[in-house]
Each structure stands twice: as C-alpha cells, then as structure tokens.
Design an enzyme around this catalytic site. Structure first.
Site, mmCIF file in Angstrom:
data_model
loop_
_atom_site.group_PDB
_atom_site.id
_atom_site.type_symbol
_atom_site.label_atom_id
_atom_site.label_comp_id
_atom_site.label_asym_id
_atom_site.label_seq_id
_atom_site.Cartn_x
_atom_site.Cartn_y
_atom_site.Cartn_z
ATOM 1 N N GLY A 7 37.781 36.889 39.329
ATOM 2 C CA GLY A 7 38.032 38.292 40.289
ATOM 3 C C GLY A 7 39.183 39.047 39.751
ATOM 4 O O GLY A 7 39.984 38.467 39.067
ATOM 5 N N GLY A 12 42.170 37.790 45.378
ATOM 6 C CA GLY A 12 42.196 36.605 46.174
ATOM 7 C C GLY A 12 41.971 35.178 45.436
ATOM 8 O O GLY A 12 41.746 34.106 46.117
ATOM 9 N N THR A 15 44.505 32.208 45.829
ATOM 10 C CA THR A 15 44.387 31.758 47.339
ATOM 11 C C THR A 15 43.249 30.949 47.656
ATOM 12 O O THR A 15 43.183 29.544 48.289
ATOM 13 C CB THR A 15 44.352 32.854 48.418
ATOM 14 O OG1 THR A 15 45.623 33.672 48.415
ATOM 15 C CG2 THR A 15 44.435 32.402 49.740
ATOM 16 N N ASP A 78 41.499 28.787 38.577
ATOM 17 C CA ASP A 78 41.805 30.205 38.789
ATOM 18 C C ASP A 78 41.917 30.753 37.455
ATOM 19 O O ASP A 78 42.884 30.657 36.668
ATOM 20 C CB ASP A 78 43.175 30.135 39.463
ATOM 21 C CG ASP A 78 43.752 31.503 39.892
ATOM 22 O OD1 ASP A 78 43.087 32.470 39.376
ATOM 23 O OD2 ASP A 78 44.903 31.831 40.224
#
Length: 202
Positions: A7, A12, A15, A78
């Site tokens: 993303g 986000g 998170t 991530d």
C-alpha cells in the site's frame, strides 16, 4: 507462510502488519529505511544517487525474502521487494532519476533474484484514495512526509494500481480502505481477518 502488506505511504501498512502479527501470532517484518547508507546523498542529489539507493534497497529486500522463505514460523511483512521494484524504482525511472540503461540493469538483477525466491502466499493490498492518504499522513504529523508533493503521492497510487492489477501474478487480496478503520474498529479488523482466513484456507 509469508503474507505481505502492500500500500501507498499513509495507507496503514505498518499498523496492519503489527495488528495481524499480534492477532495470529505471526512474526512481523518491518523495513528499516535508516540502514540505507545512500539516503542522505539521495535527498541532496536525487538523479545522482537514485540508482544506488534503489540497488541497495533491492539487495536488502532480497536478503529479507531469502530469510522469510527459510523461516519456520509465519511472517507478515510490511512492504515487499515487489513494491520496491514496480512502484518506487519504477517511479524514479519515470521521473528521469534513473536512466534507461541503469533501469534495464536493475530489472535484470531483480529477475535473476526471482528465480531463487518464492512469492508471498498472499499479498494484501490496502488501496486508498489520495484524500484518504493525505488525511492519514497529516494525522501522524511526520515532518518529512508533510513536505511530500501531492503529485508524488498521486503517481505512486497509479503505479501501485498498475503493479497490483497488471504486473503481480501472485495471490492477492485487494482491500478498499477509505471507509475502514483497521486500527481502532474491531469489526473492520475482524472482517479483514475472515477474508484473509478464506484466502489462506485457515
């Protein structure tokens, strides 16, 4: 098992990576930007150092992929090597910071790396509109992000969509995040875990 969270900046990812790690008991893997020794030079003279920065990130992400592929525990990551290539390096190329010859060399190196690593079992793409991204970036008040041009974010969003819809052929779950709160709304988060469970057959 390897789950990658993709993303744009402010979508986000970090998170959600931590929340999924806590919920499932998976090992979180976060990218360490500060380890790149070329970053300071890059921000002083982007065209001169863009290739160096991207090759270093590529090397580091490849090492991460090798470690993840050999891990005996599930890993949630991530940002993956694929975003580094098809979004961020591609953006530097499109902006003229990496010339055609260097970008061809970079892509050949990436393709060679892909012969020895496995794709994630699932890539979760947090798709967000430009206003949603800007709102999130303003809320977390990071000074270096607040100076980010809107056009830069817009270009990254276009590259992310192109990457997910046209270039990435692995298993993926696209999550429209504009009307979700995956940090504070437990129902939104649990709905997403149900989608992930279905994709992973767990």
């Amino acid at each position: 098992m390897h789950i990658a969270i993709a993303g744009n900046i402010g979508s986000g990812k970090t998170t959600l990576t931590q929340r999924l790690a806590d919920y499932y008991g998976w090992q979180p893997k976060f990218e360490s930007v500060e380890d790149n020794p070329y970053l300071a030079d890059y921000y002083r003279d982007i065209p001169r150092w863009a290739f160096n920065v991207e090759v270093f990130f590529l090397r580091q992400r490849f090492k991460d992929m090798l470690a993840i592929n050999q891990s005996e525990v599930p890993v949630v990551q991530d940002r993956s090597i694929f975003e580094g290539v098809y979004v961020f390096a591609a953006n530097n190329h499109a902006m003229g910071n990496i010339d055609e010859r260097d970008f061809d060399t970079y892509m050949e190196l990436f393709q060679s790396m892909m012969r020895v690593v496995r794709k994630p079992d699932l890539m979760v793409y947090l798709r967000a509109s430009l206003p949603h991204l800007v709102e999130h970036i303003q809320q977390r008040s990071r000074s270096y992000e607040e100076k980010m041009p809107i056009e830069y974010l817009r270009n990254l969003n276009l590259l992310y969509d192109d990457f997910i819809y046209n270039k990435y052929d692995g298993r993926k779950l696209i999550v429209e995040t504009d009307h979700l709160d995956l940090r504070d709304n437990e129902n939104d988060f649990l709905d997403l875990t149900q989608q992930i469970n279905k994709e992973l057959c767990i």
